[in-house]
Design a protein around this motif. Structure first.
Motif, short mmCIF file in Angstrom:
data_model
loop_
_atom_site.label_atom_id
_atom_site.label_comp_id
_atom_site.label_asym_id
_atom_site.label_seq_id
_atom_site.Cartn_x
_atom_site.Cartn_y
_atom_site.Cartn_z
N GLY A 48 -10.73 -1.44 2.10
CA GLY A 48 -10.88 -1.03 3.50
C GLY A 48 -9.58 -0.47 4.04
O GLY A 48 -8.87 0.26 3.34
N PHE A 49 -9.25 -0.80 5.28
CA PHE A 49 -8.04 -0.30 5.91
C PHE A 49 -6.84 -1.11 5.45
O PHE A 49 -6.82 -2.34 5.57
CB PHE A 49 -8.16 -0.38 7.44
N LEU A 50 -5.84 -0.40 4.95
CA LEU A 50 -4.61 -1.04 4.49
C LEU A 50 -3.43 -0.51 5.30
O LEU A 50 -3.19 0.71 5.33
CB LEU A 50 -4.36 -0.73 3.01
N LEU A 51 -2.73 -1.41 5.96
CA LEU A 51 -1.48 -1.04 6.62
C LEU A 51 -0.45 -0.76 5.53
O LEU A 51 -0.58 -1.27 4.40
CB LEU A 51 -1.01 -2.17 7.53
N PRO A 52 0.58 0.03 5.81
CA PRO A 52 1.55 0.36 4.77
C PRO A 52 2.14 -0.84 4.03
O PRO A 52 2.41 -0.76 2.83
CB PRO A 52 2.65 1.12 5.53
N LYS A 53 2.31 -1.98 4.72
CA LYS A 53 2.91 -3.16 4.09
C LYS A 53 1.88 -4.11 3.48
O LYS A 53 2.26 -5.09 2.83
CB LYS A 53 3.77 -3.92 5.09
N ASP A 54 0.58 -3.85 3.69
CA ASP A 54 -0.45 -4.70 3.08
C ASP A 54 -0.35 -4.62 1.56
O ASP A 54 -0.06 -3.56 1.00
CB ASP A 54 -1.85 -4.26 3.51
N ALA A 100 0.83 -1.21 0.00
CA ALA A 100 0.00 0.00 0.00
C ALA A 100 0.86 1.26 0.00
O ALA A 100 0.52 2.25 -0.64
CB ALA A 100 -0.94 -0.01 1.20
N ARG A 101 1.97 1.23 0.71
CA ARG A 101 2.88 2.39 0.77
C ARG A 101 3.34 2.80 -0.63
O ARG A 101 3.64 3.96 -0.88
CB ARG A 101 4.08 2.07 1.65
#
Length: 155
Positions: free
Chosen positions: A57-63, A26-27
């Motif tokens: 939805g919600f994505l962490l930077p590494k997702d 995602a980053r």
């Protein structure tokens, strides 16, 4: 504990420049100006952050974002994530540990964020609310980073 910062995804993605790049974190996926300014703001002030995407939805930077897509919360589509889906992600991704949330998005995200965090009831701040448009939002973020002066409360 520092607050969680929620930033928008944005229409412009890495695949618009490099069509054959494949799945990315995602980053790296979101390359639009507003998204990048929000990410820079969160990183500058050392905030944990997630991207809020209408599709994922919600994505962490590494997702991992598997591929390009064009979906927004303004559209009518059965592909848009629901409040229940987001609430489950809040638990599964351990976003429920944050008692304060800083939201760097426009108004269209507000009902989704409220639904997602309804069971945890954190303090939620919208420091870009009241801006007269995307240009003013971008300027506020740039100025905050340049002057090392946060726009979010509690600092």
């Amino acid at each position: 504990m520092e607050p969680l910062c929620i930033i928008p995804c944005g229409k412009k993605k890495i695949w618009d420049k490099q069509a054959d790049v494949g799945p990315v974190a995602a980053r790296e996926a979101y390359i639009g100006t507003f998204h990048r300014l929000c990410e820079t703001y969160a990183d500058h002030f050392k905030l944990d952050w997630v991207v809020l995407s209408a599709k994922h939805g919600f994505l962490l930077p590494k997702d991992i974002v598997p591929e390009n897509y064009d979906l927004t919360f303004n559209q009518k589509s059965d592909q848009i994530v629901t409040g229940d889906f987001l609430a489950n992600q809040v638990k599964n991704k351990r976003l429920d540990i944050f008692s304060r949330i800083i939201v760097l998005t426009g108004r269209k995200y507000k009902p989704f964020i409220s639904a997602a965090f309804s069971s945890t009831n954190p303090e939620i701040a919208y420091p870009l609310e009241g801006c007269k448009g995307i240009g003013q939002m971008q300027q506020r973020l740039k100025t905050a980073v340049a002057n090392d002066t946060p726009i979010h409360p509690g600092y």
